[in-house]
Design a protein around this motif. Structure first.
Motif, mmCIF file in Angstrom:
data_model
loop_
_atom_site.group_PDB
_atom_site.id
_atom_site.type_symbol
_atom_site.label_atom_id
_atom_site.label_comp_id
_atom_site.label_asym_id
_atom_site.label_seq_id
_atom_site.Cartn_x
_atom_site.Cartn_y
_atom_site.Cartn_z
ATOM 1 N N SER A 36 -1.388 3.748 -8.468
ATOM 2 C CA SER A 36 -0.944 5.142 -8.510
ATOM 3 C C SER A 36 -1.324 5.741 -9.853
ATOM 4 N N ILE A 94 -0.381 8.798 -12.267
ATOM 5 C CA ILE A 94 0.626 9.823 -12.545
ATOM 6 C C ILE A 94 0.006 10.829 -13.509
ATOM 7 N N LYS A 131 -8.938 7.594 -1.825
ATOM 8 C CA LYS A 131 -7.782 7.859 -0.951
ATOM 9 C C LYS A 131 -8.340 8.390 0.363
ATOM 10 N N GLU A 146 1.894 12.470 -8.630
ATOM 11 C CA GLU A 146 1.131 11.233 -8.602
ATOM 12 C C GLU A 146 0.320 11.164 -7.323
ATOM 13 N N ILE A 147 -0.729 10.365 -7.372
ATOM 14 C CA ILE A 147 -1.567 10.131 -6.210
ATOM 15 C C ILE A 147 -1.846 8.638 -6.123
ATOM 16 N N SER A 148 -1.772 8.103 -4.934
ATOM 17 C CA SER A 148 -1.971 6.667 -4.729
ATOM 18 C C SER A 148 -3.231 6.421 -3.907
ATOM 19 N N GLU A 161 -4.356 -1.538 -4.989
ATOM 20 C CA GLU A 161 -3.668 -0.275 -4.721
ATOM 21 C C GLU A 161 -2.930 0.156 -5.988
ATOM 22 N N GLU A 211 0.672 0.238 -7.442
ATOM 23 C CA GLU A 211 1.360 0.945 -6.367
ATOM 24 C C GLU A 211 2.590 0.157 -5.928
#
Length: 390
Positions: A102, A104, A75, A58-60, A100, A125
């Motif tokens: 995330s 996945i 980001k 995942e990236i937030s 914010e 997030e």
């Protein structure tokens, strides 16, 4: 050798007693992300084919833009564009600019190149550094439709806000040039390099609009039951009400179809109190308070005193009639996005649809969406209860 067999037996027994199968253990491991899992293969192919690995991660970051089928996530200084056509949107606040979130995904990112991954879901997030705050815009009304309002600020900046399902109360009526307070969540996209006089408000969540800084709805005046002994002239001097269905709105002009009538009428909202708890949606109902003698198929000869929309909090899905009409411009695994006839971009959850087979839900389809305003008070993703080809 006997000791080795005993250890293996104990291991199997411990798994059985704990209620966990080998598959369950793997599922628990992979759910944490960034762990490789060997996919099962047949005994025949095991000896000849290399075992493939599936990576989940995942990236937030913060949401910069959302089109209905893809999003842009920032980001730091980097931007990522994710395809959402097969993903589910599970954001409590919806898809609000500046929030914010995330993402996945399955696969491995290579820098900012997302073409090698498959997006699985988008969620709020969990470890937010800062929650979205409620903010207030004070502006002069330039236009008002069922799904949009355009305001001009004191600094001369204009913005068209999405207001589908938004609570609205105008104590002194509504017309062009009036100043109103608009409460919303989200942030405008960065326009530091943009000299334009307009702001992009398309993915904010508007919570309420009013000519009062703090909305205080007065208690309604009780309407006495009709007295069969009263003459029409006596009744004309008292406050009465009739029910009507909203057909549309253009600034201070509300188009309605009174119950029992076949003629659409125009109501002037410029100088009377009006309250719409669930927004000014076509198909929803209003009570019109008036004095005078109501005639069939005309409002001439009566004095309109107030307009009050129905309360969606008291209506179940089966009887809800708030609608939006427009073209499907994007979709995910559990939503569709519609560009409405008046220019708003609205996203609708599709998990609670009834009679969903009545519409094909393909890109470019022209549809009418029946939605429930009370299920999206804090989110800009609405709950659709019915979708039909328009």
């Amino acid at each position: 050798m006997k000791k080795l067999l005993a250890v293996c037996a104990c291991t199997v027994l411990s798994l059985s007693l704990s209620g966990c199968s080998l598959g369950t253990v793997l599922e628990q491991i992979t759910s944490t992300g960034d762990v490789s899992v060997e996919e099962p293969s047949s005994p025949e192919s095991a000896a000849t084919e290399p075992k493939s690995r599936v990576y989940m991660d995942e990236i937030s970051g913060t949401l910069q833009d959302f089109s209905g089928s893809q999003l842009i996530l920032n980001k730091g200084e980097a931007s990522y564009v994710f395809n959402l056509s097969g993903a589910t949107l599970e954001c409590k606040d919806g898809m609000i600019t500046g929030d914010e979130i995330s993402v996945i995904y399955e696969g491995q990112l290579s820098g900012t190149d997302t073409s090698t991954v498959q997006t699985l879901k988008v969620v709020d997030e969990f470890h937010r550094k800062s929650k979205l705050k409620k903010r207030t815009a004070h502006g002069q009304v330039l236009s008002l439709t069922a799904n949009t309002i355009t305001l001009k600020s004191k600094k001369g900046k204009t913005a068209t806000y999405p207001i589908t399902g938004t609570e609205q109360y105008y104590q002194n009526g509504i017309k062009e040039g009036d100043w109103v307070y608009l409460r919303f969540k989200g942030k405008f996209p960065d326009t530091s390099q943009d000299s334009s006089a307009s702001l992009n408000a398309s993915h904010l969540k508007v919570l309420s609009i009013s000519d009062l800084e703090t909305i205080v709805i007065p208690d309604p005046t009780p309407t006495p039951p009709p007295n069969p002994e009263e003459t029409p002239e006596e009744a004309a001097g008292k406050e009465q009400q009739f029910l009507a269905t909203i057909q549309g709105v253009n600034l201070n002009t509300l188009q309605i179809l009174p119950a029992g009538s076949s003629t659409v009428q125009n109501l002037d909202m410029s100088s009377i109190p009006v309250y719409f708890k669930g927004g000014i949606a076509p198909g929803s109902h209003v009570n019109v308070t008036y004095k005078g003698i109501l005639q069939p198929d005309t409002l001439e000869g009566i004095q309109i005193l107030a307009i009050t929309g129905e309360d969606p909090d008291t209506i179940d899905d089966k009887h809800i009639s708030f609608t939006v009409t427009g073209v499907i411009t994007g979709s995910t695994a559990n939503t569709i996005t519609v560009q409405t006839d008046d220019g708003a971009v609205d996203t609708f959850r599709t998990e609670e649809l009834r009679n969903s087979s009545e519409a094909s839900l393909e890109y470019g389809d022209y549809v009418q969406v029946t939605f429930h305003p009370s299920k999206s008070k804090a989110s800009n993703i609405y709950t659709a209860v019915q979708i039909q080809n328009a």
